[in-house]
Scaffold this active site. Sequence first.
Site, PDB file in Angstrom:
ATOM      1  CE1 TYR A   1     102.064  24.971 -10.254  1.00  0.00           C
ATOM      2  CE2 TYR A   1     101.401  23.589 -12.090  1.00  0.00           C
ATOM      3  CZ  TYR A   1     102.290  24.481 -11.527  1.00  0.00           C
ATOM      4  OH  TYR A   1     103.389  24.866 -12.222  1.00  0.00           O
TER       5      TYR A   1
ATOM      6  N   GLY B   1     100.362  26.771 -20.845  1.00  0.00           N
ATOM      7  CA  GLY B   1     101.366  26.292 -21.797  1.00  0.00           C
ATOM      8  C   GLY B   1     102.154  27.425 -22.376  1.00  0.00           C
TER       9      GLY B   1
ATOM     10  CB  CYS C   1      97.304  22.253 -23.957  1.00  0.00           C
ATOM     11  SG  CYS C   1      98.777  21.271 -24.328  1.00  0.00           S
TER      12      CYS C   1
ATOM     13  CG  ASN D   1      93.874  20.599 -22.012  1.00  0.00           C
ATOM     14  OD1 ASN D   1      94.962  20.101 -21.734  1.00  0.00           O
ATOM     15  ND2 ASN D   1      93.031  20.997 -21.086  1.00  0.00           N
ATOM     16  N   GLY D   2      94.919  17.639 -23.470  1.00  0.00           N
ATOM     17  CA  GLY D   2      94.794  16.326 -22.846  1.00  0.00           C
ATOM     18  C   GLY D   2      95.783  15.329 -23.403  1.00  0.00           C
TER      19      GLY D   2
END
Length: 475
Positions: free
Chosen positions: A264, A43, A15, A120-121
């Site tokens: 990535y 996201g 995210c 985020n996570g």
Amino acid sequence: MMGFERVSTGLGEECGVFGAYDLDGHDVAASVYYGLFALQHRGQESCGISVTDTSGKRKFLSRKGLGHVDDVFDEETLLELKGNLGVGHVRYSTAGGTRVENAQPLVINYVKGALSIAHNGNLVNAVELRKELEYTGAIFQTTIDSEVIAYHVARERLNTGSAEEAVKNAMKKIRSAYALVVCSPRKLIGARDPFGLKPLCIGKRENTYFLASESCAIAAVDAEFVRDVLPGEVVTITEEGIASDMDMAVEDQRQARCIFEYIYFARTDSTIDGVNVYHSRILAGRALAESYPVEADLVVGVPDSGLVAAKGYSEQSGIPYGMAFHKNSYVGRTFIKPKQSERETGVKIKLSVIPEVVKGKRVVMVDDSIVRGTTCANIIKMLKQAGAAEVHVRISSPPFLYPCYFGTDVPSDNQLIAHTHTTEQIRELIGADSLGYMEIGRLKDMVGDLSYCDACFTGNYPMEVPGEDISRAFE
């Protein structure tokens, strides 16, 4: 009526979080919008913005929805979001389903006022923390572990003198990977997990401060990159400037940044913890060329994350670099197609081969990963149908063997092709003339002296993890 389904052709992303505080009192919604646009790659399922006016009634105005940033927000909506302090979020559902109520930021109203939080996570102890809260009367409105964090911050605030102390106390209870951006009515707070698994950085433009998942979002709002939030650090931005608390930090050797940010996830123009993503991918390609040389006529990368590694492979090998693919920019990583069996058609919608580039050539095709193998096999088939004489596949990550519990949507191990097949078996299944993965020992070439997490390749997790995949535990 034809039945449609959502199909993802690659790894699920994480995210993106973004925060802004204009100390001069100007509205920040537009800046948050542009910041989220720059983080859209992290996201595409949902997004949201919440703002508050630090000189007003301390109420949060919020707008969230499913889809891309430009699907949810327009000029009129942004003008309605009046406030000089705000937080935004783009989401990929690594935990919890694709439902609008799971979109972030979350706004919590409680006895001390209000908080807005973006996360985020993924938490490895989210299930037990959620049950503990439920048994003490908490009622959850979402199925995401971010709400667990929000509850703990709100509860800790009842016993502390400040919102930043509440965030720090909550960090003592939550385990795993997280980058948090929290707005209290007059503070912008950023927190990063002690291992540094998730990135977070600080920016400044005149009298406005920013927090963002990646430096590319700081650049997108024409701000100056200040620094990364350190692993375990809580930063608090107020009218007095930036305050730092490092009580949750761990030793450098225990830090474990997600290596896949560099392979990535992160945008090529980002720099994370002092390591430029473009440069790290060039080094990955060079390492691949050293480990797996081959006689060939052309090196090509699979858009987008394979392109830079392919450039590195070309530079090291001396084999010319070419652009063999056209990518349809109007198709996201997740798209609708009629049937699961038509996966190949789905790939062709997103990607097409330029025959004039590959015809009669021995091609080295560089990509970032092989997850299930289906997409890679279809791309190789497309190259050969376009006239490629040979296709030699080089992957800029080691084989995926273990699930990720920290917010990356790596499938369970029984869905990972490398978990059940040897490299030679995979080569045969995808139709490549040769196949080479990044060697585990060469990952450090990408990040220098930084400590990193490579558990999805090695099974060596930086902390105790659940015995089963908890990524969909609340659905």
